[in-house]
Design a protein around this motif. Structure first.
Motif, PDB file in Angstrom:
ATOM      1  N   THR A 248       0.921  -1.341   0.125  1.00 28.63           N
ATOM      2  CA  THR A 248      -0.274   0.095  -0.076  1.00 28.63           C
ATOM      3  C   THR A 248       0.590   1.101   0.271  1.00 28.63           C
ATOM      4  N   THR A 249       1.933   1.225   1.280  1.00 32.58           N
ATOM      5  CA  THR A 249       2.975   2.315   0.804  1.00 32.58           C
ATOM      6  C   THR A 249       3.467   2.707  -0.414  1.00 32.58           C
TER       7      THR A 249
ATOM      8  N   ASP B 128      -5.995  -1.585  -4.665  1.00 28.30           N
ATOM      9  CA  ASP B 128      -5.204  -2.290  -3.795  1.00 28.30           C
ATOM     10  C   ASP B 128      -6.040  -2.900  -2.829  1.00 28.30           C
TER      11      ASP B 128
ATOM     12  N   ARG C 255       0.699   4.308  -2.596  1.00 23.71           N
ATOM     13  CA  ARG C 255      -0.039   5.566  -2.389  1.00 23.71           C
ATOM     14  C   ARG C 255       1.807   6.246  -3.176  1.00 23.71           C
TER      15      ARG C 255
ATOM     16  N   VAL D 157      -7.821   2.086  -3.029  1.00 26.79           N
ATOM     17  CA  VAL D 157      -6.383   2.509  -2.593  1.00 26.79           C
ATOM     18  C   VAL D 157      -6.529   2.389  -0.769  1.00 26.79           C
ATOM     19  N   GLU D 158      -6.701   1.067  -0.209  1.00 30.54           N
ATOM     20  CA  GLU D 158      -6.690   1.403   0.736  1.00 30.54           C
ATOM     21  C   GLU D 158      -8.785   0.856   1.468  1.00 30.54           C
TER      22      GLU D 158
ATOM     23  N   LEU E 153       0.526  10.298  -3.172  1.00 29.62           N
ATOM     24  CA  LEU E 153      -0.413  10.792  -2.343  1.00 29.62           C
ATOM     25  C   LEU E 153       1.172  10.460  -0.697  1.00 29.62           C
TER      26      LEU E 153
END
Length: 307
Positions: free
Chosen positions: A41-42, A160, A45, A80-81, A50
């Protein structure tokens, strides 16, 4: 489509992402695979601007990010997330608000209702009516997030954990949707911890372990032949005698035989009078590759720290 060089992200002394070089090509269905907490996820982003990288560089459509975000991001659909939504509003109103926040001016307004309806239909929410999103299940919210990503017919989808919260039927439908979008020209980048889903969906795979990219190749290359052929025959004893030490193991009427050429093996057995009822070339599984490259454990281990 996506290219990174030396991409690194530190949170204090923890290396969440460590010197990765992604190579996602136009037309790929790219599976970004890793255990929870591995840095997926990092990374996503950072791709979207982000989160800023600590070091390294990244490009989308050949343009540097986040510097070119205004030009690039309208061409990208993202989830995302988990999906964000106004719980008191129905799905259509949520998508209309998301669309209104994007570029396009009057042209976008004129086609908004049609695009919202089409996106909801694509993810199976076309008949949802005016039920508020707060009454949705997790799977329905996930579908709504995918619909938001599809509003502008993106050239690139970055998702994601898109099947999070979906039941087996929903996972199957999502897989079919993503494959159909890819067949129509959309490049798909899917981040997931579900190995089996990546293996069924993707054409190329990158595996992240403790923030490092330990595998990146086509799925067909990763699932290369093992050098063994599974042979089924009612005359297993005769086959084993003829093949000698080429037989790795035997279980009843099934033998696993070392062979580079399955056709040659079949011809030899037939010539020896052995009736072959089944012959299957064995391939490495993606699970085997992941376990081998990640040190033999599918579980997330603590992130390495900066020196």
């Amino acid at each position: 489509m996506i290219e990174t060089r030396g991409l690194t992200k530190l949170f204090g002394r923890v290396r969440a992402v460590d010197d990765i070089a992604l190579d996602v090509r136009a037309g790929d269905v790219y599976g970004f695979l890793g255990a929870n907490g591995s840095g997926k996820t990092t990374t996503v982003r950072m791709l979207l601007g982000l989160v800023l990288p600590t070091s390294g560089e990244l490009r989308l459509f050949g343009e540097p990010m986040p510097r070119a975000a205004r030009r690039v991001l309208p061409r990208v659909g993202t989830l995302v997330e988990g999906p964000a939504a106004y719980g008191h509003l129905p799905a259509r109103a949520n998508l209309a608000l998301i669309d209104a926040a994007g570029p396009g001016g009057r042209a976008a307004r004129r086609t908004r209702d049609d695009r919202v309806a089409a996106a909801l239909d694509q993810v199976g929410l076309g008949g949802i009516g005016r039920r508020p999103v707060k009454a949705f299940s997790l799977g329905m919210r996930q579908r709504l997030g995918i619909a938001a990503a599809l509003l502008r017919s993106p050239e690139l989808l970055i998702l994601d954990e898109p099947t999070n919260g979906l039941d087996p039927q929903g996972i199957h439908e999502m897989r079919e949707l993503l494959l159909a979008l890819n067949a129509a020209g959309t490049t798909v980048f899917v981040s997931s911890h579900l190995l089996a889903e990546i293996e069924q969906l993707c054409t190329r795979v990158g595996v992240l372990d403790r923030g490092r990219l330990v595998v990146q190749d086509s799925l067909s290359a990763l699932r290369r032949p093992t050098g063994l052929v599974e042979v089924r025959t009612a005359a297993a004893e005769d086959a084993a005698r003829d093949l000698g030490d080429r037989v790795e193991r035997r279980d009843g009427d099934t033998l696993w035989v070392r062979a580079d050429d399955a056709a040659e093996l079949n011809a030899r057995l037939v010539a020896a009078g052995v009736p072959v009822t089944g012959l299957v070339v064995q391939h490495h599984t993606l699970e085997e590759v992941v376990l081998q490259r990640s040190g033999g454990s599918a579980d997330r281990v603590p992130a390495r720290t900066a020196p």
